[in-house]
Structure formats: C-alpha cells, structure tokens
Design a protein around this motif. Structure first.
Motif, PDB file in Angstrom:
ATOM      1  N   VAL A 285      -0.643  -5.514  13.995  1.00 37.08           N
ATOM      2  CA  VAL A 285      -0.073  -4.263  14.488  1.00 37.08           C
ATOM      3  C   VAL A 285      -1.138  -3.186  14.344  1.00 37.08           C
ATOM      4  CG1 VAL A 285       1.829  -2.619  14.301  1.00 37.08           C
ATOM      5  CG2 VAL A 285       2.193  -5.014  13.658  1.00 37.08           C
ATOM      6  N   ASP A 286      -1.314  -2.361  15.390  1.00 36.42           N
ATOM      7  CA  ASP A 286      -2.325  -1.299  15.385  1.00 36.42           C
ATOM      8  C   ASP A 286      -1.712   0.022  14.930  1.00 36.42           C
ATOM      9  OD1 ASP A 286      -4.146  -3.084  16.560  1.00 36.42           O
ATOM     10  OD2 ASP A 286      -3.522  -2.516  18.588  1.00 36.42           O
ATOM     11  N   TYR A 287      -2.447   0.718  14.026  1.00 35.26           N
ATOM     12  CA  TYR A 287      -2.033   2.037  13.563  1.00 35.26           C
ATOM     13  C   TYR A 287      -3.218   3.003  13.626  1.00 35.26           C
ATOM     14  CZ  TYR A 287       2.203  -0.146  11.787  1.00 35.26           C
ATOM     15  OH  TYR A 287       3.392  -0.827  11.689  1.00 35.26           O
ATOM     16  N   PRO A 288      -2.947   4.299  13.709  1.00 29.65           N
ATOM     17  CA  PRO A 288      -4.031   5.280  13.681  1.00 29.65           C
ATOM     18  C   PRO A 288      -4.849   5.165  12.392  1.00 29.65           C
ATOM     19  CG  PRO A 288      -1.984   6.310  14.415  1.00 29.65           C
ATOM     20  CD  PRO A 288      -1.624   4.925  13.933  1.00 29.65           C
ATOM     21  N   PRO A 289      -6.152   5.469  12.452  1.00 30.32           N
ATOM     22  CA  PRO A 289      -7.029   5.322  11.279  1.00 30.32           C
ATOM     23  C   PRO A 289      -6.577   6.104  10.053  1.00 30.32           C
ATOM     24  CG  PRO A 289      -8.318   5.661  13.282  1.00 30.32           C
ATOM     25  CD  PRO A 289      -6.886   5.879  13.654  1.00 30.32           C
ATOM     26  N   GLU A 290      -5.847   7.198  10.262  1.00 31.72           N
ATOM     27  CA  GLU A 290      -5.440   8.033   9.118  1.00 31.72           C
ATOM     28  C   GLU A 290      -4.605   7.256   8.106  1.00 31.72           C
ATOM     29  OE1 GLU A 290      -1.951  10.751   9.533  1.00 31.72           O
ATOM     30  OE2 GLU A 290      -2.192  10.391  11.687  1.00 31.72           O
ATOM     31  N   PHE A 291      -3.954   6.180   8.535  1.00 35.23           N
ATOM     32  CA  PHE A 291      -3.091   5.430   7.625  1.00 35.23           C
ATOM     33  C   PHE A 291      -3.825   4.307   6.892  1.00 35.23           C
ATOM     34  CE2 PHE A 291       0.065   6.966  10.847  1.00 35.23           C
ATOM     35  CZ  PHE A 291       0.663   7.896  10.015  1.00 35.23           C
ATOM     36  N   ASN A 292      -5.059   4.056   7.256  1.00 36.21           N
ATOM     37  CA  ASN A 292      -5.871   3.046   6.564  1.00 36.21           C
ATOM     38  C   ASN A 292      -5.166   1.688   6.518  1.00 36.21           C
ATOM     39  OD1 ASN A 292      -8.171   2.118   5.210  1.00 36.21           O
ATOM     40  ND2 ASN A 292      -7.279   2.553   3.192  1.00 36.21           N
ATOM     41  N   LEU A 293      -4.604   1.300   7.658  1.00 40.28           N
ATOM     42  CA  LEU A 293      -3.975  -0.014   7.804  1.00 40.28           C
ATOM     43  C   LEU A 293      -4.677  -0.749   8.958  1.00 40.28           C
ATOM     44  CD1 LEU A 293      -0.133   0.621   7.443  1.00 40.28           C
ATOM     45  CD2 LEU A 293      -1.529  -0.816   5.972  1.00 40.28           C
TER      46      LEU A 293
ATOM     47  N   GLN B 223       0.835  -1.200   0.000  1.00 35.95           N
ATOM     48  CA  GLN B 223       0.000   0.000   0.000  1.00 35.95           C
ATOM     49  C   GLN B 223       0.865   1.243   0.000  1.00 35.95           C
ATOM     50  OE1 GLN B 223      -3.188  -0.202   2.872  1.00 35.95           O
ATOM     51  NE2 GLN B 223      -3.173   2.023   3.171  1.00 35.95           N
ATOM     52  N   PRO B 224       0.638   2.191  -0.942  1.00 40.32           N
ATOM     53  CA  PRO B 224       1.367   3.458  -0.891  1.00 40.32           C
ATOM     54  C   PRO B 224       0.951   4.249   0.347  1.00 40.32           C
ATOM     55  CG  PRO B 224      -0.355   3.539  -2.557  1.00 40.32           C
ATOM     56  CD  PRO B 224      -0.326   2.136  -2.065  1.00 40.32           C
ATOM     57  N   MET B 225       1.922   4.901   0.974  1.00 42.11           N
ATOM     58  CA  MET B 225       1.656   5.583   2.237  1.00 42.11           C
ATOM     59  C   MET B 225       2.100   7.040   2.176  1.00 42.11           C
ATOM     60  SD  MET B 225       0.366   3.048   3.908  1.00 42.11           S
ATOM     61  CE  MET B 225       0.242   3.730   5.570  1.00 42.11           C
ATOM     62  N   ALA B 226       1.583   7.821   3.116  1.00 38.55           N
ATOM     63  CA  ALA B 226       2.069   9.185   3.291  1.00 38.55           C
ATOM     64  C   ALA B 226       3.536   9.149   3.704  1.00 38.55           C
ATOM     65  CB  ALA B 226       1.236   9.901   4.352  1.00 38.55           C
ATOM     66  N   ALA B 227       4.262  10.187   3.313  1.00 39.55           N
ATOM     67  CA  ALA B 227       5.709  10.206   3.553  1.00 39.55           C
ATOM     68  C   ALA B 227       6.062  10.154   5.035  1.00 39.55           C
ATOM     69  CB  ALA B 227       6.322  11.449   2.919  1.00 39.55           C
ATOM     70  N   HIS B 228       5.149  10.586   5.911  1.00 37.24           N
ATOM     71  CA  HIS B 228       5.468  10.618   7.340  1.00 37.24           C
ATOM     72  C   HIS B 228       5.123   9.311   8.054  1.00 37.24           C
ATOM     73  CE1 HIS B 228       1.197  11.802   7.218  1.00 37.24           C
ATOM     74  NE2 HIS B 228       1.109  11.327   8.457  1.00 37.24           N
ATOM     75  N   PHE B 229       4.541   8.331   7.353  1.00 33.76           N
ATOM     76  CA  PHE B 229       4.209   7.061   8.006  1.00 33.76           C
ATOM     77  C   PHE B 229       5.482   6.332   8.424  1.00 33.76           C
ATOM     78  CE2 PHE B 229       3.881   2.412   7.529  1.00 33.76           C
ATOM     79  CZ  PHE B 229       2.969   2.141   8.544  1.00 33.76           C
TER      80      PHE B 229
END
Length: 270
Positions: free
Chosen positions: A248-256, A99-105
């Motif tokens: 692994v849990d991530y914030p919803p903004e990353f859609n993972l 999955q492509p991600m935001a640069a700050h992920f």
C-alpha cells in the motif's frame, strides 16, 4: 489527576486468506481476519481495540503487506504489539511491524495506491500442493496477447466490466498505474498497481486475460469488453487462491514505505 492521551498505531500484516471468511467481521461468529486481529490486540491492550484497514480482502485472498491503524490509550512498545500479537493470534495471521503514527493518519483514506500480484499456473492437472496458493487453468495460454490486452487497462478507466455486482464503491472509475505479466504460460505473475480497486476487479481482469490467452477472446474483443462497461458480457471471475495484496502506498510524511515483494513470492519472474 492525569489524563490519558490516545496514541494511533499502524500495523503491517501478512495473512493466508484461505483460512478465513474474508477480512471483515461478519455476523454468526465466522472466522475473519479482522476478528482474529482485534481479539489479539484487545487482549494485549486489556481494552477493546477496533482496527481500520487499507483495503478489505475477500475470502481466500492473501496479503503480504496489508496495513491497518488503531487507537489506544494504553502504553505498549512496538515490540509488544508485534510479538504479543503474534503469540496470541491465529498462526495464519502475522503482524510484521508496528509503528506509532500521527493522530491524523488514516490507513484507508491516506493510501494513494495498492499493489496486487496474481499467481497463475496452467497445466492439464492442478497440482494439489498449490491449492489455495495459486490460480489455475487447464487451458494452454499464450502470454503475448495477454500482455497486449493488459496494456489496454493502464490509465484511468471505467472498470464496470470488471466490477462485482456486490461492489459498494461510489464510482467504477479507477486509475491503473501499471500492469505487468511476467514468467511463462505455465507459471505466471500478474502484477497490478492502481489508485484503488473495485470489488473483484483483479480476479475479473485475470479471468478475462485467461480467455485471451486461451484464444477464447481476441485482444480487440477485450478492448470491446472494457468499453462495454457491463459485467454481463464478461468472462467468469478467477478463483481467489492466487491473489495477494503486496503493498500500500502512503505519502512520505508517514514514513511507511511500500515493502518489496517477499522473495518466496517469485519476485524475479521474467
């Protein structure tokens, strides 16, 4: 002249840890999961690729939903990373999704929770089909006191009594959100969900719970072990065979979203 921009990608991985000397690259050319994955990705990208992992796993530890990220200037589709990587790579490692991600992920620093499952069997003789896939003890176990002891670990604690001497974590204080034991004494699933885990924490907890279940340690003594904050008074570490990183849990903004347990990992034990 156009300037190439860097794209950050996230991969979800599954692997059989019994085939490798752990996650992290090691000197001497030993087979590790990181080495196998980076070699495959570098072949597809035709440039060196370095990955960052959500959490390093030890030799023998498995994963059904490990997460890594990497950066690259080349343009490849998600399907290319998945199919090309799997076609190039050792069969004991599989890319499940890209999955492509935001640069700050960041796969490690943005993770706020990790899920582990330890599969444990109890029998007089260890079945050969389960080697490398389940932990084993020859002691008959009582699951009720094991559950009582496990409940003492939920919350924020200093887990020094369950921390390897080789641990490099800055602090032994971690938060265990939930811990459950399901199944039977003969086939048990031990599920842990925590903010993070110190080195060998899950396997050391399971080792102590086995002592409780076998009557070699009382629940009160287990509580004393936690309070002691010392590995020197703890039971032995359980084998790596039965340990699986399952999410692994991530914030919803990353859609993972955190994946569900795969059906083959006995998710419905009650």
């Amino acid at each position: 002249m156009s300037v190439s921009t860097t794209q950050r990608w996230a991969l979800t991985l599954a692997y059989d840890g019994a085939a490798f000397h752990g996650w992290q690259k090691q000197p001497g050319g030993l087979d590790t999961i990181q080495t196998v994955l980076e070699t495959a990705l570098s072949t597809i990208a035709d440039e060196p690729i370095a990955v960052t992992v959500a959490g390093r796993t030890d030799a023998g530890v498995h994963a059904t939903a490990q997460v890594v990220h990497f950066d690259t200037c080349v343009r490849r589709s998600a399907q290319t990373w998945v199919r090309g990587g799997n076609a190039t790579m050792d069969k004991n490692v599989r890319i499940l999704a890209a999955q492509p991600m935001a640069a700050h992920f960041h796969a490690r620093f943005d993770a706020f929770g990790r899920h582990y499952r330890y599969l444990l069997t109890s029998s007089s003789v260890r079945m050969p089909q389960l080697l490398g896939k389940m932990g084993w003890t020859h002691w008959p176990l009582a699951i009720v006191p094991m559950r009582e002891a496990a409940a003492l670990l939920v919350g924020e604690h200093d887990f020094s009594s369950f921390r390897s001497s080789e641990c490099q974590a800055k602090s032994p204080v971690k938060t265990l959100y939930d811990m459950r034991l399901s199944g039977s004494p003969e086939l048990m699933a031990i599920d842990l969900h925590g903010s993070a885990f110190v080195h060998n924490m899950v396997r050391n907890i399971v080792g102590a719970l086995v002592y409780v279940g076998a009557g070699k340690m009382t629940v009160a003594q287990f509580a004393d072990l936690l309070a002691a904050k010392s590995r020197r008074v703890a039971p032995p570490t359980m084998m790596a065979d039965g340990l699986y990183l399952t999410g692994v849990d991530y914030p919803p903004e990353f859609n993972l979203p955190t994946p569900q347990l795969p059906v083959w990992l006995w998710p419905n034990l009650v």
